[in-house]
Design an enzyme around this catalytic site. Structure first.
Site, PDB file in Angstrom:
ATOM      1  N   GLU A  81      89.313 -11.135 130.490  1.00 60.80           N
ATOM      2  CA  GLU A  81      89.122  -9.691 130.703  1.00 60.80           C
ATOM      3  C   GLU A  81      90.307  -8.886 130.193  1.00 60.80           C
ATOM      4  O   GLU A  81      90.178  -7.688 129.937  1.00 60.80           O
ATOM      5  CB  GLU A  81      88.835  -9.405 132.189  1.00 60.80           C
ATOM      6  CG  GLU A  81      90.021  -9.451 133.145  1.00 60.80           C
ATOM      7  CD  GLU A  81      90.526 -10.857 133.440  1.00 60.80           C
ATOM      8  OE1 GLU A  81      89.977 -11.836 132.911  1.00 60.80           O
ATOM      9  OE2 GLU A  81      91.512 -10.972 134.202  1.00 60.80           O
TER      10      GLU A  81
ATOM     11  N   CYS B 287      91.993 -18.078 136.631  1.00 60.05           N
ATOM     12  CA  CYS B 287      93.416 -18.216 136.926  1.00 60.05           C
ATOM     13  C   CYS B 287      93.637 -18.522 138.415  1.00 60.05           C
ATOM     14  O   CYS B 287      93.321 -19.624 138.849  1.00 60.05           O
ATOM     15  CB  CYS B 287      94.159 -16.980 136.451  1.00 60.05           C
ATOM     16  SG  CYS B 287      95.896 -17.339 136.175  1.00 60.05           S
TER      17      CYS B 287
ATOM     18  N   ARG C 113     101.111 -16.746 133.909  1.00 53.71           N
ATOM     19  CA  ARG C 113     101.523 -17.741 134.929  1.00 53.71           C
ATOM     20  C   ARG C 113     100.348 -18.661 135.251  1.00 53.71           C
ATOM     21  O   ARG C 113      99.964 -18.865 136.408  1.00 53.71           O
ATOM     22  CB  ARG C 113     102.063 -17.049 136.184  1.00 53.71           C
ATOM     23  CG  ARG C 113     103.329 -16.201 135.883  1.00 53.71           C
ATOM     24  CD  ARG C 113     104.185 -15.944 137.119  1.00 53.71           C
ATOM     25  NE  ARG C 113     103.420 -15.415 138.220  1.00 53.71           N
ATOM     26  CZ  ARG C 113     103.311 -15.979 139.422  1.00 53.71           C
ATOM     27  NH1 ARG C 113     103.939 -17.111 139.685  1.00 53.71           N
ATOM     28  NH2 ARG C 113     102.595 -15.409 140.355  1.00 53.71           N
TER      29      ARG C 113
ATOM     30  N   ARG D   8      99.548 -25.499 139.573  1.00 51.44           N
ATOM     31  CA  ARG D   8      99.879 -24.069 139.509  1.00 51.44           C
ATOM     32  C   ARG D   8     101.054 -23.833 138.559  1.00 51.44           C
ATOM     33  O   ARG D   8     101.916 -24.696 138.419  1.00 51.44           O
ATOM     34  CB  ARG D   8     100.256 -23.535 140.892  1.00 51.44           C
ATOM     35  CG  ARG D   8      99.100 -23.498 141.865  1.00 51.44           C
ATOM     36  CD  ARG D   8      99.560 -23.047 143.251  1.00 51.44           C
ATOM     37  NE  ARG D   8     100.001 -21.676 143.278  1.00 51.44           N
ATOM     38  CZ  ARG D   8     101.091 -21.249 143.924  1.00 51.44           C
ATOM     39  NH1 ARG D   8     101.865 -22.073 144.572  1.00 51.44           N
ATOM     40  NH2 ARG D   8     101.416 -19.969 143.904  1.00 51.44           N
TER      41      ARG D   8
ATOM     42  N   GLU E 269      97.333 -13.830 142.923  1.00 45.89           N
ATOM     43  CA  GLU E 269      98.210 -14.833 143.529  1.00 45.89           C
ATOM     44  C   GLU E 269      97.353 -15.661 144.491  1.00 45.89           C
ATOM     45  O   GLU E 269      96.906 -15.162 145.523  1.00 45.89           O
ATOM     46  CB  GLU E 269      99.389 -14.142 144.238  1.00 45.89           C
ATOM     47  CG  GLU E 269     100.296 -15.072 144.993  1.00 45.89           C
ATOM     48  CD  GLU E 269     100.735 -16.289 144.189  1.00 45.89           C
ATOM     49  OE1 GLU E 269     101.218 -16.140 143.051  1.00 45.89           O
ATOM     50  OE2 GLU E 269     100.560 -17.413 144.707  1.00 45.89           O
TER      51      GLU E 269
ATOM     52  N   HIS F 106      92.774 -15.331 131.344  1.00 45.77           N
ATOM     53  CA  HIS F 106      92.174 -14.023 131.639  1.00 45.77           C
ATOM     54  C   HIS F 106      91.432 -13.507 130.406  1.00 45.77           C
ATOM     55  O   HIS F 106      92.041 -12.861 129.554  1.00 45.77           O
ATOM     56  CB  HIS F 106      93.269 -13.009 131.983  1.00 45.77           C
ATOM     57  CG  HIS F 106      93.949 -13.270 133.282  1.00 45.77           C
ATOM     58  ND1 HIS F 106      93.617 -12.623 134.447  1.00 45.77           N
ATOM     59  CD2 HIS F 106      94.960 -14.103 133.603  1.00 45.77           C
ATOM     60  CE1 HIS F 106      94.390 -13.050 135.426  1.00 45.77           C
ATOM     61  NE2 HIS F 106      95.217 -13.945 134.947  1.00 45.77           N
TER      62      HIS F 106
HETATM   63  N1  GLN Z   1     100.322 -18.335 139.359  1.00 46.76           N
HETATM   64  C1  GLN Z   1      99.278 -17.668 140.095  1.00 46.76           C
HETATM   65  C2  GLN Z   1      98.870 -18.455 141.334  1.00 46.76           C
HETATM   66  O1  GLN Z   1      99.371 -19.509 141.581  1.00 46.76           O
HETATM   67  C3  GLN Z   1      98.071 -17.422 139.224  1.00 46.76           C
HETATM   68  C4  GLN Z   1      98.378 -16.385 138.172  1.00 46.76           C
HETATM   69  C5  GLN Z   1      97.217 -15.561 137.754  1.00 46.76           C
HETATM   70  O2  GLN Z   1      96.169 -15.521 138.407  1.00 46.76           O
HETATM   71  N2  GLN Z   1      97.393 -14.830 136.679  1.00 46.76           N
HETATM   72  O3  GLN Z   1      98.043 -17.994 142.050  1.00 46.76           O
END
Ligand code: GLN
Length: 198
Positions: free
Chosen positions: A179, A82, A141, A111, A51, A177
């Site tokens: 990984e 991400c 996300r 985002r 996050e 991702h």
């Molecule tokens: N939505 C997340 C963010 O705003 C990122 C999601 C993720 O790293 N899988 O940080």
């Protein structure tokens, strides 16, 4: 010959251990980074998924924000995945209130850009390594790079024109991702950048 590089993983929140495991499988030394002193001991840094607003807040509390910005300005190689891509972006949209980034990548990142109906999915993404086949990666996300500035270069996109990987000098940012599905190509590409930077 100079000793093998030490790759740091910012370990304040997020899936840093999965990155550490992948990097160790690729034969490099990994250190988890939570403090300025630990940052000073690494040659490169991975910003994990998680996050981004939480990682931002914790980075400021642990006083690593300014040291990371300074290392980025001096050319430290960084792989942001991400949430890590969000943290590398110079500009973000749909930020949490007061959210900041380390910056460095001349891009605008949106985002949670795929919306709730596509909260999480897997897709094939072109390999960053010449001659290698596309690989399946996970989007969770995920953000999108909605504007690639003059200094940055788009490396991969999905569904036609949605840019999901960018590079600028020693900075590599990907919105997915690798990984999670075990695609090592982005980490191998990053280690090439780390070698070039030495
Ligand atoms: N939505 C997340 C963010 O705003 C990122 C999601 C993720 O790293 N899988 O940080």
């Amino acid at each position: 010959m100079s000793p093998a590089p030490i790759i740091g993983g910012l370990a304040l929140q997020g899936d840093v251990r999965e990155h550490a495991r992948m990097l160790e499988q690729l034969g490099v030394r990994v250190r988890l980074v939570r403090t300025p002193a630990e940052l000073a001991e690494v040659d490169a840094l991975v910003l994990p998924g998680g996050e981004s607003s939480t990682i931002d807040k914790l980075s400021r509390i642990f006083e690593v924000t300014e040291p990371i910005r300074a290392r980025i300005a001096k050319g430290m190689p960084v792989l942001g995945t991400c949430a890590g891509l969000i943290l590398l972006a110079d500009r973000i949209t749909d930020a949490a209130p007061g959210q900041q980034t380390f910056g460095g990548l001349d891009v605008t990142v949106q985002r949670n850009a795929f919306g709730s109906q596509l909260d999480s999915f897997e897709a094939e993404v072109a390999s960053p390594i010449e001659g290698e086949e596309p690989a399946t990666v996970a989007f969770i996300r995920a953000p999108i790079v909605v504007e690639v500035g003059e200094r940055a270069e788009a490396l991969a996109s999905v569904t036609g024109d949605r840019v999901v990987a960018v590079r600028q000098d020693n900075l590599l940012g990907i919105s997915f991702h690798p990984e999670v599905t075990g695609d090592t190509s982005w980490h191998r590409h990053f280690l090439e950048l780390v070698e070039e930077a030495r």
